[in-house]
Scaffold this motif. Structure first.
Motif, short mmCIF file in Angstrom:
data_model
loop_
_atom_site.label_atom_id
_atom_site.label_comp_id
_atom_site.label_asym_id
_atom_site.label_seq_id
_atom_site.Cartn_x
_atom_site.Cartn_y
_atom_site.Cartn_z
N CYS B 152 0.86 -1.17 0.00
CA CYS B 152 0.00 0.00 0.00
C CYS B 152 0.90 1.23 0.00
CB CYS B 152 -0.90 0.01 1.22
SG CYS B 152 -2.11 1.33 1.18
N ARG B 153 0.61 2.15 -0.88
CA ARG B 153 1.47 3.32 -1.01
C ARG B 153 1.26 4.27 0.16
NH1 ARG B 153 0.73 7.58 -5.82
NH2 ARG B 153 2.74 8.64 -5.75
N LYS B 154 -0.04 4.44 0.52
CA LYS B 154 -0.39 5.32 1.63
C LYS B 154 0.40 4.95 2.88
CE LYS B 154 -4.72 4.85 2.31
NZ LYS B 154 -6.18 4.79 2.38
N ALA B 155 0.32 3.70 3.23
CA ALA B 155 0.95 3.23 4.45
C ALA B 155 1.18 1.74 4.29
CB ALA B 155 0.03 3.48 5.64
N CYS B 163 -6.37 -0.51 2.31
CA CYS B 163 -5.72 0.45 1.44
C CYS B 163 -6.71 0.98 0.42
CB CYS B 163 -4.54 -0.23 0.75
SG CYS B 163 -3.52 0.88 -0.20
N GLN B 179 -4.02 3.49 -4.77
CA GLN B 179 -3.09 3.46 -3.62
C GLN B 179 -2.25 2.18 -3.61
OE1 GLN B 179 -6.25 4.88 -2.88
NE2 GLN B 179 -5.16 6.84 -2.94
#
Lengths: 807, 807
Positions: B152-155, B163, B179
């Motif tokens: 997951c790019r966000k977190a 995500c 994301q």
């Protein structure tokens, strides 16, 4: 060693005979039970009939693995305890015989397959029968209950609901439907004045008393065992006790009929407990169709366990709850095969009932609820209060009901069973007509109390000040109570008071009477009142911290849930059921949502109840009746030894044993005459006291009598040999010896005198023993019977050990 | 008389030692277990350590009611059977001591109350712990499973679902959310070409293998007992067997971690069985906090029963099903108090899990279904077919899995545990990436298959030709299948084939591996395919008679229900669970509606399975491992006698007994040296052979050694007295006598040689005996141990009696 105690038996007989013993005797005594009862002390002494041997057939006890000759039933005497292990071994022999036969022919193979499948077949039949009985009873009860109020003009066989289908009147008490004629209307009085009221009142009371009279007369004349809830007796029977006729066809028919009458009479009793009895009667009757179960008391109890599950399943529409009830409350011996079959049986019964559809709804039960809104954690506090109330009520009810039943038993009140029922019905009918919440069927009242109010409900209990137009019944927000609700709460309080008191006197009268419904009604009323109170608090004081979770225009406090929790709590307090009760209530709602409130209330209720009156109502009645029930739930917490319990006690004369090879016929006959034991250990010699086996008084008397008649040369001086080999050289002139090795039970249970009683109790419980011998250093010292164990437990619990009546 | 059999022990040791025995020994052997193991035959012989006496403390065995001196734990040896009755008696003594103390002071009273409540406290803690573990494991598994596909790019700590919350993508395989970055995207390859596919494929396989390698290494190094499902061992432990460290903290930690890794690696295994093991570890660990449970193996098993219920409860969100699973499948000794506590524990665990909310939904389980449309009676026919399939699959799986496990055990494959896991993961990962139905998490696949298609579902499996605008998801009528469905059915068939085969090889590898999920997946696929088939029939041939009940524009055939029935059938076929399985499935749906289809399928599946391969997978693994498990579900149907089973056999030399008063120290020492028995009966004299009691080899050796060291005048010629009174006049010159009455067990179980083995088996099962003495006419003839009983049963069942390894 099981002593005969004529006094106790006569007490028992008084009990049953006071209820028309003559008819009962002729109806229920097995006609082909041609056993010659031995006359020893009271002219009708009853012997433990071990029955594995029948001397006339010459089969042998030593060879326990010889299949029994056909036609020899291993019957037990009435009011005696069965020997589980012995029955199991008989079952093994039977199976072995069938296995051996199976190889012989196709037909035998087919029969064997049928026999294999009979376990499933019998529970299927029991399930169908139990479901059908429940359906018929439900329909009959509904019709007869409404008959007290009037008749359907369209067709007299319809009840109010069916009659007024179109009108769909869901109100309390007041019926407003053109097809339904009250008794006053039938008599031509159309207006709703005092005269009409009095006529309806009169008919209500007269019909109630008539129904109750019919019920008690039917019970008295045809089936004295049909009275009561039946659960204490079924518990005892399942623990391995014989009560002939208790589960017979007459009991089934009469109980089914009188149940309808008693409920319709408006007495404060339910039909849920008796339904378990009815289902068990079905179980017993069907098990006679299959020799595997009919001829084996231990195996039959597997069917009865399943039947009791089916009974609860149809009573509450809760198959899983039924199985757990059977497991937790009723059954004693519950192998896992039984679990699966019980479940099957319970499901079949539930679906047959659904097919009959006695309530004309899609739901299996009267108490179906359809809301599943969340509850809040702070609500646990009122739920705990309800639990405490449940425990208190349970203790109050159990204490006074048992007191009253004991009084009934010991005083002359017991002789006026019919009068008692009539008086009680009269009081109940006169009082309950005046209050709509007592006038109507108790189960309908409970169903109503469990529901939350929807916008369409227009009776008193739902008289809210409506100002919303939301039509979604299940999501109807709370509102300020109207005048009707306060009125309803007063009426409910009076109904509560009346029901709590009258039920104490009702449970135990000589008509079928369950206490599930009355107990639940008490709790439901209290719960509903509390629920409405909290609901009104939430409506009027929305600023209070714990009402923060309530959103406006959404349902917040559900008075119906409080009623349900209260009902569970009181029922838990009275019966001390736990898991099964929670699961039954869970199955009513069909969601995990309310398990926690229910569980908390039931748990608290049980703790409070146990702290005040230690036993549940069923166990109390078992003790009151002196049944030999060895409770498998209670731990034996004392540290006594077998030596403290065995008989003879240390101060008594030693045990009368028979020696293996040195006694004469006359000596043995003297021992039989001088003692009242039911069985005698056989020892190698008086010096060694080593145990050879056990011989039953009954077998011994018979064998000697038969030998004296048929065997040449057997006289009083003949030596009796309990061994396989007779002496080779008999001195001339000695009379012919008598060989009695056949009648010895070569595998009695034996323990040492140092064995802790907790172990002995475990053995009796888990193995279902009837007696075991006590040895010390290999010498036979004494014996412990199930009765001795029960007495010892009663003594240690500081109860009256003399209360254990039966063997 | 329990013979020491060095060969078997060494076989056992090989087993465990092949898994890093050194570390295991040092980690799990109780450091303060300073018992001096006697060197008799193999240098590490293990003795039954009855432990009620510790001679150094001088407490006495005869007076079993004397409280044990503090610090004396009644520990059993590893891989030995516990003595239930003995432990129960110890518990009674403890309770008595507490009761007596309670009167002394307020503090004692307080402690006693705490002790009384500790039963509830421990199950509360176990419930909380089990729920928390399950929550953590669920979250961890979800994250790690998705890691194979991307990040997951966000977190990075969010899984795909969290995500892509906004996108709410419910499709299969293809993830389309900004994301979420696949590995190819992270490496900078944005387009969806072959390169991206290959990179994703590579990462998928590499990460799977890495996770599996980590799992197997962790298991190998830190907790060899963490492998497998654990249910066979827990069954054995609950039946009264000691496996030290099996439920320890290391097993708990490592099993929880490796479970996530193994599931995330995409192996064909589930975490439901291992969750039961994890819950039992919690139970074991918490029971050490309360001396009532920690010091008493029998009482501890009550906590473990409750813990296993909690395990299933959190695995399936089914508290009642969990309790019934514990009762039906796992537990051996299940008193009713345990039932209530188990239920409490299961509920607490379920609610803790709900609070953690690992699936971020309101529901407790992944497989929640929300339809409750009726089914038709004719549908029972396909359900029966599914039942037959389930039985066949169960038989196939059990047969081949047991074959493979036996091969692994006996061949050199057992030495390549790590390689095996790697190869298996490699194959699984390589194959499963290519099929969306194998690529995704198996439990997600099952959840999807259980659902019916709504109008919003747009993936292949729900590719119907829609022409209706109804938006009510649960009431979506059937429609003609589109191309996507046929494609999905092909893919599902391939997934089915792959899963059925790979699971056979997977269950038994040295990582935590449950088989609930893989078995259910197989059934769910078959059910879904059959359901879609019948649905399409109903859509295309609406004129057929049995489709008359289908109304147009209303849902008729529910493929999701077929998947559910199929899953129940295969799981039933593999495990042979019955009631608990139906109740678990019932709790998933929350309605009585589908109990009948489930029940029919499970019943048929069990019958078909039993006809082909008689035992469930767990019992098969118990037998394979040679655990001394006395199955309480199987009836002992043979008619042998105790005399046929006891040792010594008729042809063997007679029993070595000790006499009460006539043996010298030297004679006893000779007997000890010459024989390998674990216990010796003490008899009055060689002539009478009357039983006085039983003495354990270990105690005897210790007592003599201690006496020789510490007591003056005790020499080889000293007479040994197993009686309370020493002779008054000792002739001058005789050496000092040695009084050993303290070490006698004065209440051994005794039966006669004529006792049917069915009775003996019942005694061993229900009372939890370890051994009992066999007498004939009061003379001691021989002994029967639990192992003898197990061997006899194996012999009678025509299995290898040598497979019973432990005592």
């Amino acid at each position: 060693m099981v002593e005969l105690e004529p006094m106790e038996h006569s007490r028992l007989l008084d009990e049953t005979e006071s209820l028309n013993s003559n008819h009962y005797q002729s109806t229920f005594n097995d006609p082909d039970d041609d056993d010659e009862l031995l006359d020893i002390s009271d002219g009708k002494s009853r012997h433990s009939k071990r029955g594995i041997i029948d001397l006339t057939q010459g089969s042998s006890l030593v060879d326990t693995f010889e299949p029994l000759a056909p036609g020899i039933n291993d019957k037990y005497e009435d009011f005696y305890t069965i020997d589980w292990l012995h029955d199991k071994n008989r079952y093994m022999q039977r199976q072995k015989k069938i296995r051996n036969k199976r190889k012989q022919s196709c037909w035998a193979r087919f029969c064997a397959s049928i026999d294999d499948g009979s376990g499933w077949l019998v529970v299927l039949l029991v399930g169908i029968a139990a479901g059908s009985c429940a359906g018929i009873i439900d329909i009959g009860t509904g019709w007869m209950s409404d008959l007290k109020n009037g008749v359907c003009r369209k067709a007299f066989w319809l009840n109010t609901e069916q009659c007024c289908w179109a009108t769909n009147n869901t109100g309390f008490g007041e019926i407003d439907c053109p097809q339904w004629y009250t008794w006053a209307e039938i008599l031509g009085i159309q207006e709703q004045g005092t005269v009409a009221f009095l006529i309806n009142y009169l008919f209500f009371v007269i019909l109630a008393v008539t129904m109750a009279l019919m019920a008690v007369m039917l019970v008295r004349v045809f089936a004295p065992y049909a009275c009561g809830s039946g659960i204490p007796e079924i518990k005892t029977i399942l623990s391995g006790f014989i009560i002939r006729g208790y589960l017979g066809k007459w009991t089934l028919i009469i109980k089914s009929m009188t149940m309808m009458l008693a409920v319709a009479a408006g007495l404060s009793l339910g039909k849920e407990g008796p339904l378990v009895h009815v289902a068990c009667c079905c179980g017993n009757i069907f098990s006679y169709m299959f020799p595997k179960y009919g001829n084996n008391e231990a195996k039959k109890r597997e069917v009865l366990s399943a039947a009791s599950a089916a009974g609860v399943s149809v009573a509450f529409g809760a198959p899983i709850g039924g199985v757990l009830f059977s497991l937790e409350e009723v059954s004693y011996y519950f192998p896992l095969k039984t679990l699966w079959r019980s479940f099957f049986c319970a499901l079949v019964a539930a679906f047959v009932l659904r097919a009959i559809n006695p309530f004309s709804t899609d739901h299996l039960v009267m108490f179906y609820i359809d809301y599943d809104n969340p509850w809040f954690v702070w609500e646990l506090f009122p739920f705990i209060l309800l639990g405490i109330f449940g425990g208190l009520y349970g203790a109050f009810f159990n204490y006074f009901n048992l007191k009253w039943c004991r009084y009934r038993k010991t005083s002359s009140l017991g002789n006026y069973a019919i009068t008692e029922v009539i008086v009680l019905t009269l009081i109940t009918a006169v009082v309950s007509f005046l209050n709509p919440y007592t006038k109507q069927n108790t189960s309908e009242l409970i169903a109503k109390l469990f529901q939350n109010c929807g916008p369409e409900d227009e009776f008193n209990l739902c008289d809210y000040q409506r100002n919303i137009t939301d039509t979604d019944e299940t999501n109807w927000p709370g509102a300020t109570a109207g005048h009707g609700i306060y009125h309803a709460m007063w009426q409910l309080s009076l109904a509560l008071l009346f029901k709590s008191i009258i039920t104490v006197f009702t449970f135990g009268i000589k008509v079928p009477a369950g206490l599930f419904i009355p107990s639940m009604a008490v709790g439901a009323i209290v719960g509903r009142i509390m629920g409405i109170g909290i609901e009104q608090l939430a409506v009027n004081k929305p600023g209070w911290t714990f009402f923060d979770s309530c959103k406006p225009n959404e349902p917040c406090i559900m008075p119906g849930l409080y009623a349900m929790v209260g009902a569970a709590a009181t029922l838990g307090g009275v019966t001390r059921m736990t898991v099964s009760l929670v699961v039954i209530m869970f199955e009513l709602t069909g969601g995990l949502e309310y398990i926690v409130p229910l569980m908390v209330a039931v748990m608290i209720s049980k703790w409070v109840g146990d702290a005040l009156v230690h036993e549940g109502i069923y166990d109390g009645h078992i003790k009151l009746n002196g049944y030999p029930f060895l409770d498998s739930k209670k731990e034996f917490i004392y540290t006594t030894l077998a030596a403290d319990v065995m008989r003879p006690r240390r101060s008594d004369p030693p045990l009368s044993s028979l020696t293996q090879e040195s006694m004469s016929v006359e000596e043995i006959e003297n021992i039989i005459t001088e003692t009242t034991y039911n069985s005698y250990p056989v020892i190698v010699s008086a010096e060694s006291q080593r145990l050879v086996g056990l011989v039953y008084r009954r077998d011994l008397t018979r064998a000697i009598a038969t030998a004296r008649e048929n065997e040449e040369g057997v006289v009083s001086q003949s030596k009796v040999y309990f061994s396989h080999h007779l002496p080779r050289y008999a001195p001339p002139g000695t009379p012919a010896p008598l060989k009695l090795v056949n009648i010895i039970d070569a595998c009695p249970f034996q323990i040492t005198d140092q064995t802790p009683m907790s172990t002995v109790v475990e053995m009796f419980r888990k193995l279902g023993l009837r007696l075991c011998l006590v040895t010390h250093n290999g010498r036979v010292l004494g014996v412990i019977t199930k009765k001795d164990v029960l007495r010892h437990i009663a003594e240690m619990d500081q109860q009256d050990p003399g209360s254990i009546l039966f063997h």
